[in-house]
Scaffold this active site. Structure first.
Site, short mmCIF file in Angstrom:
data_model
loop_
_atom_site.label_atom_id
_atom_site.label_comp_id
_atom_site.label_asym_id
_atom_site.label_seq_id
_atom_site.Cartn_x
_atom_site.Cartn_y
_atom_site.Cartn_z
N HIS A 76 0.85 -1.20 0.00
CA HIS A 76 0.00 0.00 0.00
C HIS A 76 0.88 1.24 0.00
O HIS A 76 1.82 1.32 0.77
CB HIS A 76 -0.90 0.02 1.24
CG HIS A 76 -2.05 -0.92 1.16
ND1 HIS A 76 -3.35 -0.53 1.37
CD2 HIS A 76 -2.11 -2.24 0.88
CE1 HIS A 76 -4.16 -1.57 1.21
NE2 HIS A 76 -3.42 -2.62 0.92
N TYR A 205 -8.81 5.76 7.68
CA TYR A 205 -8.84 6.10 9.12
C TYR A 205 -9.83 7.25 9.24
O TYR A 205 -9.55 8.35 8.77
CB TYR A 205 -7.47 6.55 9.59
CG TYR A 205 -6.44 5.44 9.73
CD1 TYR A 205 -5.75 4.96 8.63
CD2 TYR A 205 -6.15 4.88 10.97
CE1 TYR A 205 -4.80 3.95 8.75
CE2 TYR A 205 -5.20 3.87 11.11
CZ TYR A 205 -4.53 3.41 10.00
OH TYR A 205 -3.59 2.42 10.14
N PRO A 294 -3.40 0.35 19.13
CA PRO A 294 -3.27 -0.22 17.79
C PRO A 294 -3.27 0.78 16.63
O PRO A 294 -2.82 0.43 15.54
CB PRO A 294 -4.48 -1.15 17.67
CG PRO A 294 -5.46 -0.62 18.64
CD PRO A 294 -4.68 -0.02 19.76
N LYS A 298 1.86 -0.18 15.01
CA LYS A 298 3.30 -0.18 15.27
C LYS A 298 3.77 -1.41 16.04
O LYS A 298 4.99 -1.69 16.08
CB LYS A 298 3.70 1.08 16.05
CG LYS A 298 3.85 2.31 15.18
CD LYS A 298 5.17 2.29 14.41
CE LYS A 298 5.20 3.22 13.24
NZ LYS A 298 4.90 2.62 11.94
N TYR A 386 4.50 6.37 9.79
CA TYR A 386 3.62 5.24 9.45
C TYR A 386 4.40 4.18 8.68
O TYR A 386 4.27 2.98 8.95
CB TYR A 386 2.43 5.74 8.62
CG TYR A 386 1.30 4.74 8.51
CD1 TYR A 386 0.17 4.85 9.32
CD2 TYR A 386 1.34 3.68 7.60
CE1 TYR A 386 -0.87 3.94 9.23
CE2 TYR A 386 0.30 2.78 7.50
CZ TYR A 386 -0.80 2.90 8.32
OH TYR A 386 -1.82 2.00 8.23
#
Ligand code: DHB
Length: 395
Positions: A76, A205, A294, A298, A386
Site C-alpha cells: 500500500h 482512518y 493499535p 506499530k 507510518y
C-alpha cells in the site's frame, strides 16, 4: 525431578520477536531454545494487526524468514484520513518514497514457525515460563513447566523475555511484573472480519461525530474493520445489522460493502514502556518491553526493531565477548520505542472522540487534522512514521 537443558540463548515467547530473534541468531551460528505457553495452533490463528513497515518486510524476506510476505502481502502506498465527511489521501510513495505491506501478523508467524522448525530449532509449545533467576550471573535460568506440569529448567548464557504484555520475564528485569510507564485510554476497538469485497482500495482512518472507524482489508473476499467502542463492551451483544450500522455511521461519505461477520473481538488500548529493558543477562523485547495502542499498527514493527538491536548486541557478547553493544541496547531500543509511543498516541488521540470531549476539544481536533492534511510537512511527518523510520544503524 526437574529436567535441565542448556543452551546459549533461552527465549521466552514464540511471537514475532522471539521467533525472529532465534532465526537471526541461528544465522550467526548462535543456538537458542524458544518456549511458549500457547499451542502452535493458537499462535497461528490468533487475529492481530495487518500492517508491516517496508523495513520489517525487508528483514523478513532478506533473512529468509518469509518469502510469502512479498507474494501474498499487498503493498500500500498511501492511506486516507477522513474527517468532516471528506477524505484526504496521504501519499506515502510521493512523500517519502516508501510504502507498507498488508500482511496479517499470524501469516508472518506461520512463516517464522515453519522456517524455524525446518531449520531444526528447539521450539517448544505448551511450555509455561514460571520465573527467571540469576539475571546478574553468567548462567541465568528459566524455570518452566511442560504441558503435563513437568518441571523444566533452561540454563543459558542469556535469557530473552519476548513473552508479551503479561511477561513473566519482566519481574527479573524491573523487579516487578507491572513496573513501567503506563497510560490507559477511555475507549477500545471493536474488530470484525467479514466476507465481503473491499470497500476501498486503501485503508481509511475515519474521524466522525460518532467516533473513529478503520476500514482495512484482508483479501478480495475478506475484510477487516474496526470501530471505536467502550472498553467494557461485550462483543456478543451486537447483532450483525447493529454492527454494520455502527460502522456505516462512522464513515460518512462511503457506503461499506456488507457481508457475513464471522469474527468479532474487543481490543483494549494501552500505552506501556517497562522501566528497564535489561538487567545483567536478561533482556525484554516486543510487547514484554512495551505496548502501543493499535492505531497505526506499530506493535509488531517495533518488536522487529528491538530484535535487530538485541541480536547485534548478542552477537558481540557471545561471539566476541564484547558487552558494549549490550550495554547500549536499552538506550538504542528506547529511542525508537518512545517515537513509536508518541506516534501511536498521536494517531489515537487525533482520530478518536473521547467520551468526555468538550466542544472545544472536538473543534481543536478537527483543526489538528486540517493542519496535518493541508501541510506537506504535516503529511510527510505522518508518512515517515507510518511507513517506519529507517532501520539502518540498528543491525
Ligand atoms: C490494521 C490494524 C491497525 O491497527 C492499523 O492501524 C491498520 C490496519 C489491520 O488489522 O488491518
Amino acid at each position: 525431578m526437574t529436567a535441565t537443558v542448556r543452551t546459549r540463548v533461552a527465549i521466552i515467547g514464540a511471537g514475532p520477536a522471539g521467533l525472529l530473534l532465534s532465526h537471526l541468531l541461528a544465522g550467526a551460528g548462535i543456538e537458542s531454545i524458544v518456549i511458549d505457553q500457547r499451542s502452535r495452533e493458537e499462535i497461528e490463528t490468533t487475529i492481530r494487526a495487518g500492517i508491516l513497515e517496508e523495513g520489517t518486510v525487508e528483514v523478513l524476506s532478506s533473512s529468509g524468514a518469509s518469502d510469502r510476505v512479498l507474494t501474498v502481502g499487498n503493498r500500500h502506498e498511501g492511506i486516507e484520513l477522513r474527517f468532516s465527511g471528506e477524505g484526504h489521501r496521504i501519499d506515502f510513495a510521493a512523500l517519502v518514497g516508501r510504502g507498507v505491506y498488508l500482511y496479517p501478523q499470524h501469516e508472518a508467524l506461520k512463516d517464522l514457525i515453519s522456517a524455524r522448525l525446518a531449520a531444526g530449532q528447539d521450539l517448544r509449545f505448551g511450555v509455561t515460563a514460571q520465573r527467571v533467576e540469576g539475571a546478574e550471573t553468567d548462567r541465568p535460568t528459566v524455570f518452566a513447566t511442560g504441558a503435563e506440569g513437568q518441571p523444566l529448567a533452561i540454563e543459558a548464557e542469556f535469557v530473552v523475555g519476548a513473552d508479551g504484555s503479561r511477561s513473566v520475564a519482566r519481574a527479573a528485569v524491573t523487579g516487578a511484573s507491572t513496573g513501567g510507564y503506563f497510560r490507559e485510554y477511555p475507549f477500545a476497538w471493536f474488530g470484525i472480519l467479514c466476507e465481503a469485497p473491499p470497500s476501498s482500495d486503501e485503508l481509511i482512518y475515519s474521524n466522525s461525530e460518532n467516533g473513529f472507524a478503520l476500514i482495512s482489508q484482508r483479501s478480495p473476499t475478506v475484510q477487516r474493520m474496526y470501530f471505536q467502542c467502550d472498553p467494557e463492551t461485550d462483543p456478543s451483544v451486537y447483532s450483525e445489522a447493529q454492527l454494520w450500522d455502527e460502522l456505516q455511521k462512522r464513515v460518512p461519505g462511503t457506503t461499506l460493502h456488507e457481508g457475513r461477520i464471522f469474527q468479532r473481538d474487543v481490543l483494549r488500548f494501552r500505552s506501556f514502556v517497562a522501566h528497564e529493558l535489561l538487567r545483567g543477562r536478561v533482556a525484554l523485547i516486543g510487547d514484554a518491553a512495551h505496548t502501543v495502542p493499535p492505531t497505526g499498527a506499530k506493535g509488531m514493527n517495533l518488536a522487529v526493531a528491538d530484535v535487530l538491536v538485541l541480536e547485534k548486541a548478542l552477537r558481540a557478547l557471545l561471539l566476541e565477548d564484547d558487552s558494549r553493544p549490550l550495554e547500549a541496547f536499552p538506550e538504542k531500543a528506547l529511542h525508537r520505542i518512545w517515537k513509536a509511543q508518541h506516534f501511536s498516541w498521536w494517531m489515537t488521540s487525533m482520530l478518536h472522540v473521547a467520551p468526555d470531549a468538550s466542544n472545544f476539544d472536538r473543534r481543536r481536533q478537527l483543526g489538528e487534522l486540517r493542519s496535518v492534511v493541508e501541510s506537506e510537512a504535516g503529511r510527510t511527518f505522518l508518512a515517515e512514521a507510518y511507513t517506519g523510520w529507517p532501520l539502518e544503524g540498528l543491525q
